[in-house]
Design an enzyme around this catalytic site. Sequence first.
Site, PDB file in Angstrom:
ATOM      1  N   ASN A   1     -10.277  -2.860   2.857  1.00 22.00           N
ATOM      2  CA  ASN A   1     -10.033  -2.821   1.413  1.00 22.00           C
ATOM      3  C   ASN A   1     -11.345  -2.581   0.678  1.00 22.00           C
ATOM      4  O   ASN A   1     -12.411  -2.601   1.294  1.00 22.00           O
ATOM      5  CB  ASN A   1      -9.446  -4.160   0.941  1.00 22.00           C
TER       6      ASN A   1
ATOM      7  N   HIS B   1       0.831  -1.218   0.000  1.00 21.64           N
ATOM      8  CA  HIS B   1       0.000   0.000   0.000  1.00 21.64           C
ATOM      9  C   HIS B   1       0.859   1.260   0.000  1.00 21.64           C
ATOM     10  O   HIS B   1       0.542   2.245   0.660  1.00 21.64           O
ATOM     11  CB  HIS B   1      -0.943   0.024   1.220  1.00 21.64           C
TER      12      HIS B   1
ATOM     13  N   TYR C   1       1.357  -4.131  11.970  1.00 23.41           N
ATOM     14  CA  TYR C   1       1.188  -2.703  11.683  1.00 23.41           C
ATOM     15  C   TYR C   1       2.014  -1.819  12.616  1.00 23.41           C
ATOM     16  O   TYR C   1       2.747  -0.936  12.169  1.00 23.41           O
ATOM     17  CB  TYR C   1      -0.299  -2.321  11.708  1.00 23.41           C
TER      18      TYR C   1
HETATM   19 FE1  HDD Z   1      -2.310  -4.855   5.526  1.00 25.16          FE
HETATM   20  C1  HDD Z   1      -0.872  -1.817   5.165  1.00 25.16           C
HETATM   21  C2  HDD Z   1      -5.303  -3.598   4.425  1.00 25.16           C
HETATM   22  C3  HDD Z   1      -3.679  -8.017   5.578  1.00 25.16           C
HETATM   23  C4  HDD Z   1       0.465  -6.017   6.997  1.00 25.16           C
HETATM   24  N1  HDD Z   1      -2.958  -3.075   4.894  1.00 25.16           N
HETATM   25  C5  HDD Z   1      -2.210  -1.931   4.825  1.00 25.16           C
HETATM   26  C6  HDD Z   1      -3.016  -0.852   4.350  1.00 25.16           C
HETATM   27  C7  HDD Z   1      -4.269  -1.364   4.130  1.00 25.16           C
HETATM   28  C8  HDD Z   1      -4.223  -2.754   4.489  1.00 25.16           C
HETATM   29  C9  HDD Z   1      -5.468  -0.627   3.614  1.00 25.16           C
HETATM   30  C10 HDD Z   1      -2.559   0.562   4.108  1.00 25.16           C
HETATM   31  C11 HDD Z   1      -2.737   1.412   5.322  1.00 25.16           C
HETATM   32  C12 HDD Z   1      -2.383   2.838   5.009  1.00 25.16           C
HETATM   33  O1  HDD Z   1      -3.086   3.462   4.204  1.00 25.16           O
HETATM   34  O2  HDD Z   1      -1.391   3.317   5.547  1.00 25.16           O
HETATM   35  N2  HDD Z   1      -4.102  -5.665   5.022  1.00 25.16           N
HETATM   36  C13 HDD Z   1      -5.234  -4.954   4.702  1.00 25.16           C
HETATM   37  C14 HDD Z   1      -6.358  -5.851   4.686  1.00 25.16           C
HETATM   38  C15 HDD Z   1      -5.900  -7.102   4.993  1.00 25.16           C
HETATM   39  C16 HDD Z   1      -4.487  -6.976   5.219  1.00 25.16           C
HETATM   40  C17 HDD Z   1      -7.785  -5.439   4.404  1.00 25.16           C
HETATM   41  C18 HDD Z   1      -6.650  -8.386   5.131  1.00 25.16           C
HETATM   42  C19 HDD Z   1      -7.878  -8.489   5.430  1.00 25.16           C
HETATM   43  N3  HDD Z   1      -1.701  -6.690   6.124  1.00 25.16           N
HETATM   44  C20 HDD Z   1      -2.429  -7.850   6.100  1.00 25.16           C
HETATM   45  C21 HDD Z   1      -1.681  -8.904   6.746  1.00 25.16           C
HETATM   46  C22 HDD Z   1      -0.501  -8.336   7.167  1.00 25.16           C
HETATM   47  C23 HDD Z   1      -0.542  -6.952   6.757  1.00 25.16           C
HETATM   48  C24 HDD Z   1      -2.142 -10.331   6.915  1.00 25.16           C
HETATM   49  C25 HDD Z   1       0.637  -8.951   7.915  1.00 25.16           C
HETATM   50  C26 HDD Z   1       0.543  -9.924   8.762  1.00 25.16           C
HETATM   51  N4  HDD Z   1      -0.485  -4.074   5.924  1.00 25.16           N
HETATM   52  C27 HDD Z   1       0.483  -4.728   6.583  1.00 25.16           C
HETATM   53  C28 HDD Z   1       1.675  -3.854   6.912  1.00 25.16           C
HETATM   54  C29 HDD Z   1       1.228  -2.491   6.321  1.00 25.16           C
HETATM   55  C30 HDD Z   1      -0.124  -2.799   5.740  1.00 25.16           C
HETATM   56  C31 HDD Z   1       2.988  -4.428   6.462  1.00 25.16           C
HETATM   57  C32 HDD Z   1       2.215  -1.819   5.383  1.00 25.16           C
HETATM   58  C33 HDD Z   1       2.228  -0.371   5.767  1.00 25.16           C
HETATM   59  C34 HDD Z   1       1.459  -0.296   6.977  1.00 25.16           C
HETATM   60  O3  HDD Z   1       1.052  -1.538   7.334  1.00 25.16           O
HETATM   61  O4  HDD Z   1       1.212   0.692   7.608  1.00 25.16           O
HETATM   62  O5  HDD Z   1       1.832  -3.766   8.281  1.00 25.16           O
END
Ligand code: HDD
Length: 708
Positions: A145, A73, A359
């Site tokens: 999402n 993202h 996160y």
């Molecule tokens: Fe995630 C970012 C949505 C599963 C780990 N995720 C991130 C963002 C969104 C989502 C919208 C952007 C947030 C922003 O605008 O800053 N992610 C989801 C949804 C998931 C999902 C709807 C499943 C239902 N994500 C998911 C899993 C993991 C992550 C299973 C790890 C175990 N996601 C992350 C992250 C991020 C992230 C690596 C990257 C940047 C951030 O968090 O802030 O932690």
Amino acid sequence: MAKQQENKKVQQIQEHTIDNANRVLTTNDGVPINDNNNMLKAGERGPALIEDFIFQDKLAHFDRERIPERVVHARGSGAHGIFEATADVSQYTSAAFLKKGTVTPLFIRFSTVAGFKGSTDLARDVRGFSVKFYTEEGNYDLVGNNIPVFFIQDSMNFPDLIHAVKPEPNNEMPQAASAHDTFWDFISLMPESAHMLMWAMSDRAIPRSFRMMEGFGVHTFKFVNAAGKGTFVKFHWKPKLGVHSVAWNEAQKLSGFDSDFLRRDLWENIEKGNFPQWDLGVQLVPEEDEQKYSFDLLDATKIIPEELIPVTIIGTMTLNRNPENFFAETEQVAFDPGRLVPGIDLTNDPLLQGRIFSYADTQNYRLGGPNFHELPINRPVNGKHNNQKDGFGRQDILKGNVSYFPNSLGGGCPYQAMLKGETGFKSHEEKVDGYKVRRRSSSFADHFTQARLFFNSQTAPEKEHIISGYSFELSKVNSVAIRKRELAILNQIDQELAKRVGANLGLTPPEQLDELTLQFARQNHPEYPVKAPKPEVEKSAALSMATAPGEGTIETRKVAFLVADGVSKASVDVMKKALEAEGAEAVLISTHTGNVKFKEGGEAEIQHTYLTEASVCYDAFYTPDGDSVATLEDEPDYIHFINEGFRHCKALAFAKGAEKLIAGSYIAKQEKDAGVVLESKNNLTADFIKAMKGHRVWDREKGRKVPA
Ligand code: HDD
């Protein structure tokens, strides 16, 4: 604006906002700078001096201006807004911001998943839909999402999923695209992804606007009421402008013409006062019903069909202000599904549980340490009081000599909520009784029933687009073995779907799942493939974009008026007036910038020309009467505009004198449909508006004869 000024978050951010108007340029220490053009040198032509602290101050900051982009993202767009609770849900949750009538400031960030920060908005991808509510009980983040399910069921697979979809590690290609070998290799070995893939190959993955997308919390969460009783809950955001997409060919072209298309659309509409709105809806399931359904509520690859549990609207979100500064707000905002408030809690969904670690961990790294909560965009509006102190970038100044708990020297403060009869956040109490295991629940083993439900719920054009989506992506995969493996998965969902995609790949879909797919699936479910339980619902209107709520408005749609010098003002004005009455916007496009001359005399300002704009940036097209028609007849870029508009199934209207322009286009060779509005045959304005309300004439794609 008055309402925004009253809002605590707006005030808080204003306190940290700098206005440079009428101020002298200073160093970061506030020292006024006399000369900002020249380094300090030993003589006019001599070497620079190390004592030049002004140069060092400037460059040292510049050298550190980049922070790690989000690992997923990375590319996003943000906006401020408010949420107003409109229903009494106190029976289910004690959350203060959901109390009917409460208005809560919020910040939203929309994003694509796979592309780097500088990639395109129009990639075929899932869109992030993250909302941070600044409630009086602290920040609550709903990090969802625009698709209500996910690729995988357990967070252990998340880094692998992302490694597979991101550009391949040896050559860092392709950018912002899932159409490559590593993604489909992974996906075709993970049949649990089948349902999500169906959504990702549909037009949901190429939205017309962030303002025209649904949002979903994805997981099942828990509401907890004042008495401590829990209720399962799924969150839905329903856009007031309907749910709309662009065509895939259009998306690809938009990525070139305006890779900021969605970002610009959001920004411009908020600037114009076209504040986008969504209703927040919930599906509620009593705790006693946890095991009642053919699917597991804890499995993030499943939806609860709306026909089974209807969506109840509980509030409305309005986005009403653009950020002042992209980096300080949109880039530094830190979302976390583990940021909960009293009245909302987690469930044991293994995907959600893993997210709770990731996160905060990623924010600590990305934002450089543990004080990112103090960045203005992340600060709660109700203040924070604890004994956490120090660390990189600490801003708050903790008073006194006490920074521990329990204490008597500080009067026991900050005190625990329970010690003063307050509730605070209290985790919902639930019985957990089981062996410590590293295993997948057998209730997660059915992977195809809901993928089939999704496909069966689509209209004919939507099904065609899904077939094209799979065909495009798998054609870009070099490995035939991977293509076949995925075809075998499609064959378990719908044989016609598999056959049609197979035909486009020159392959016959295998009857059975591939041995490798089975091998991997059996690691989680030894009996795989399992017999699927009978689903409660086999078709759901809510899953089709064509029947989603909010259809039938053309508010904020952009209509290109294709003109040249000598255009009739009367012909322009009649259509402009009719469209503006419906809330749509008329944009004049001509052969040159400056002013266009009207036939009747007078001029109008022109911002866009056939050279600088493309049809893909507009929803519909109108060619007015006038002497302009003769110019447009010899203007290949005009012909391209209308050919392409036709190809992308958009509405096109022609004033009577302009109808002859059709002869030079491919539209002449096609059957005319309700989307081609001719003044000589139709009610020019009413029929054009009607055609636009249908969004696109998708049936037009059947011919596919327009080489635009
Ligand atoms: Fe995630 C970012 C949505 C599963 C780990 N995720 C991130 C963002 C969104 C989502 C919208 C952007 C947030 C922003 O605008 O800053 N992610 C989801 C949804 C998931 C999902 C709807 C499943 C239902 N994500 C998911 C899993 C993991 C992550 C299973 C790890 C175990 N996601 C992350 C992250 C991020 C992230 C690596 C990257 C940047 C951030 O968090 O802030 O932690």
